[in-house]
Enzyme design. Structure first.
Site, PDB file in Angstrom:
ATOM      1  N   ASP A  13      39.493  40.062  41.070  1.00 16.13           N
ATOM      2  CA  ASP A  13      40.564  41.197  41.211  1.00 16.13           C
ATOM      3  C   ASP A  13      40.277  41.917  42.517  1.00 16.13           C
ATOM      4  OD1 ASP A  13      41.268  40.893  38.476  1.00 16.13           O
ATOM      5  OD2 ASP A  13      39.446  41.750  37.814  1.00 16.13           O
ATOM      6  N   LYS A  16      43.517  39.422  45.833  1.00 18.12           N
ATOM      7  CA  LYS A  16      43.866  38.112  46.386  1.00 18.12           C
ATOM      8  C   LYS A  16      45.521  37.931  46.295  1.00 18.12           C
ATOM      9  CE  LYS A  16      41.114  35.999  43.365  1.00 18.12           C
ATOM     10  NZ  LYS A  16      40.565  37.017  42.696  1.00 18.12           N
ATOM     11  N   HIS A  41      47.317  37.208  39.290  1.00 14.54           N
ATOM     12  CA  HIS A  41      47.501  37.625  40.487  1.00 14.54           C
ATOM     13  C   HIS A  41      48.965  38.464  40.493  1.00 14.54           C
ATOM     14  CE1 HIS A  41      44.936  34.365  42.130  1.00 14.54           C
ATOM     15  NE2 HIS A  41      44.236  34.874  41.384  1.00 14.54           N
ATOM     16  N   GLN A 219      39.601  34.067  40.478  1.00 13.47           N
ATOM     17  CA  GLN A 219      38.470  34.705  40.393  1.00 13.47           C
ATOM     18  C   GLN A 219      37.769  34.919  41.724  1.00 13.47           C
ATOM     19  OE1 GLN A 219      38.784  31.503  38.242  1.00 13.47           O
ATOM     20  NE2 GLN A 219      40.233  32.905  37.148  1.00 13.47           N
TER      21      GLN A 219
HETATM   22  P1  IMO Z   1      41.381  36.992  39.231  1.00 18.82           P
HETATM   23  O1  IMO Z   1      41.648  35.465  39.711  1.00 18.82           O
HETATM   24  C1  IMO Z   1      38.061  39.026  37.113  1.00 18.82           C
HETATM   25  C2  IMO Z   1      35.969  36.892  34.143  1.00 18.82           C
HETATM   26  C3  IMO Z   1      36.019  37.315  32.849  1.00 18.82           C
HETATM   27  C4  IMO Z   1      34.706  37.155  32.175  1.00 18.82           C
HETATM   28  C5  IMO Z   1      34.062  35.836  32.937  1.00 18.82           C
HETATM   29  C6  IMO Z   1      34.500  34.487  31.960  1.00 18.82           C
HETATM   30  O2  IMO Z   1      42.086  37.446  38.764  1.00 18.82           O
HETATM   31  O3  IMO Z   1      40.389  37.606  40.029  1.00 18.82           O
HETATM   32  P2  IMO Z   1      36.478  33.167  31.442  1.00 18.82           P
HETATM   33  O4  IMO Z   1      37.694  33.506  30.657  1.00 18.82           O
HETATM   34  O5  IMO Z   1      36.833  32.692  33.023  1.00 18.82           O
HETATM   35  O6  IMO Z   1      35.544  32.017  30.964  1.00 18.82           O
HETATM   36  O7  IMO Z   1      35.547  34.572  31.612  1.00 18.82           O
HETATM   37  O8  IMO Z   1      34.959  35.761  34.185  1.00 18.82           O
HETATM   38  N1  IMO Z   1      37.128  36.522  34.853  1.00 18.82           N
HETATM   39  C7  IMO Z   1      37.650  37.556  35.861  1.00 18.82           C
HETATM   40  N2  IMO Z   1      37.338  38.554  36.247  1.00 18.82           N
HETATM   41  N3  IMO Z   1      39.246  38.456  37.777  1.00 18.82           N
HETATM   42  C8  IMO Z   1      39.571  37.120  37.107  1.00 18.82           C
HETATM   43  O9  IMO Z   1      40.375  36.440  37.746  1.00 18.82           O
HETATM   44  C9  IMO Z   1      38.734  36.614  36.029  1.00 18.82           C
HETATM   45  N4  IMO Z   1      38.689  35.585  35.515  1.00 18.82           N
HETATM   46  C10 IMO Z   1      37.513  35.323  34.662  1.00 18.82           C
HETATM   47  O10 IMO Z   1      36.277  38.662  32.544  1.00 18.82           O
HETATM   48  O11 IMO Z   1      33.552  38.008  32.537  1.00 18.82           O
HETATM   49 MG    MG Z   2      42.219  39.419  37.334  1.00 20.60          MG
END
Ligand code: IMO
Ligand code: MG
Length: 408
Positions: A13, A16, A41, A219
């Site tokens: 977050d 990106k 995104h 992520q």
């Molecule tokens: P973007 O691409 C923020 C976090 C989840 C959790 C951990 C594992 O939007 O930046 P998962 O469902 O992947 O097995 O969860 O990772 N998480 C994210 N946090 N932005 C994301 O994606 C995330 N994708 C997974 O909250 O703590």
């Molecule tokens: Mg996110």
């Protein structure tokens, strides 16, 4: 050869989506190399807001070819729904501009069920990511190639037999529901079949022809399965290493772009040394509208952690940073920045004077308040990586370009 990679430097977050969108417009090929619909995104074009979870962001700006790489895990239902929403918004998606790698793995209803039942302590997005990667690594997953080869139905039965053997938490009723999801799956897969291809020849050709290529990370570095705050991580390689295994090619990226939010956020459980549980944390959440694009959960907020970011730079070899959401720091008073940890693991802070002016949308570095400019320069000096772009608001026009982003 113009190749770019964008990677989240913190816990996801970081903003990106916006920078990928700005870059994608100029690209011939955009590829997602890891993750799945856990990503969210957000891209703003004027008044239109697009949210992508699976489809590479290049589809929105009309980039020539968008690939979901072999390192991704993809739920057919979620993908088709996302494509339909984007198409309603006027985005054109055809097998000519969008490809799902045959070697990508599928997220199936059972994976979402298991994620919900087993992973509460991690606070996952419940998109089935962990269980799908578990099956991939244990060599019992289903690849997208089964859709093209006509072997999906047999693979689905075989997979559920395996699941039944392994997991006692899947009771008979759930097993019946999972088996009954087959017709709906087959119907969805039929619609997606034209998009499933061996993506590697197209990628190799783009490299040979010196095309402009962008790898879109999802992520963030500290959610990486190896380098993150294990076990509170996602199940893929979110840092630069994942780009190679997740695509099947080596690229000597000209720009390795780390996206750094000017404070820190985290969703879900896990360590967060600079977390603010006070009024400042609340203020950051409000200023930054820090609620998940995927799950709507309020994000945990805290001060910028430069000790953590130093490691992120080491892991990813960033040679260009984007500093995002700087306008959300206005009015917070004195700003703290972690520069180290003490023996007990507590952050050691340095204090920097803040600013009150509203700077949203500012496009000129010299028009920023002096304290804001100093905050940016402090980060740059500490990390020893240039901050090439400062993002001052949600719109794609809200940027201050300090260094050239495009090499050609
Ligand atoms: P973007 O691409 C923020 C976090 C989840 C959790 C951990 C594992 O939007 O930046 P998962 O469902 O992947 O097995 O969860 O990772 N998480 C994210 N946090 N932005 C994301 O994606 C995330 N994708 C997974 O909250 O703590
Ligand atoms: Mg996110």
């Amino acid at each position: 050869m113009p190749a770019y990679i964008v990677i989240g430097a913190q816990w996801g977050d970081e903003g990106k989506g916006k920078i990928v969108d700005v870059l994608a417009e100029k690209m011939d090929l955009v590829l997602r190399f890891q993750g799945g619909a856990n990503a969210g995104h957000t891209v703003l074009h004027g008044n239109t807001k697009y949210v992508t979870h699976l489809v590479p962001s290049g589809v929105i700006s009309g980039c020539a070819l968008n690939i979901i790489g072999n390192g991704c895990v993809v739920c057919p239902f979620t993908l088709l729904e996302e494509m339909q929403i984007l198409e309603k918004q006027g985005v054109c998606i055809t097998p000519a501009n969008f490809v799902i790698s045959e070697a990508a793995h599928m997220v199936l209803p059972v994976h979402k069920y298991l994620d919900k039942r087993l992973n509460e302590r991690i606070g996952t997005t419940v998109r089935g990511i962990g269980p799908a990667y578990t099956d991939k690594i244990s060599r019992s997953g289903i690849r997208w190639e089964t859709v093209v080869k006509g072997t999906f139905e047999a693979a689905y039965h075989e997979h559920l037999d395996y699941v039944e053997k392994v997991f006692a938490v899947v009771d008979k009723d759930e097993m019946d529901r999972l088996r009954a999801s087959l017709p709906q799956l087959l119907e969805t897969l039929e619609k997606l079949q034209p998009f499933v291809q061996d993506a590697r020849p197209q990628l190799a050709e783009a490299i040979r022809e010196n095309k402009k290529i962008l790898f879109e990370g999802a992520q963030g570095t500290f959610l990486d399965i190896d380098h993150g705050t294990y076990p509170f991580v996602t199940s893929s390689s979110t840092s630069i290493g994942g780009a190679f295994t997740g695509s099947g090619v080596f690229l000597d990226f000209d720009k390795r772009i780390g996206i750094v939010k000017s404070y820190t956020t985290r969703v879900g459980e896990g360590p967060f040394p600079t977390e603010l549980l006070d009024a400042n944390g609340e203020k950051l959440r409000k200023n930054g509208n820090e609620y998940g694009a995927t799950t709507g959960r309020p994000r945990r907020c805290g001060w910028l952690d430069l000790a953590l970011l130093k490691r992120s730079c080491l892991i990813n070899g960033f040679n260009y940073l984007v500093f995002s959401k700087i306008s959300c720091l206005s009015g917070l008073g004195t700003l703290k920045v972690a520069i180290d940890y003490d023996a007990a693991g507590k952050p050691v802070y340095t204090e920097l004077p803040g600013w009150d002016e509203d700077i949203e949308g500012c496009r000129d570095f010299n028009a920023l308040p002096e304290n804001c400019r100093n905050y940016i320069k402090f980060v740059e000096d500490f990390l020893q990586v240039p901050i090439g772009l400062v993002s001052t608001g949600p719109d794609r026009e809200h940027v201050i370009l300090r260094k050239t982003l495009f090499t050609s």
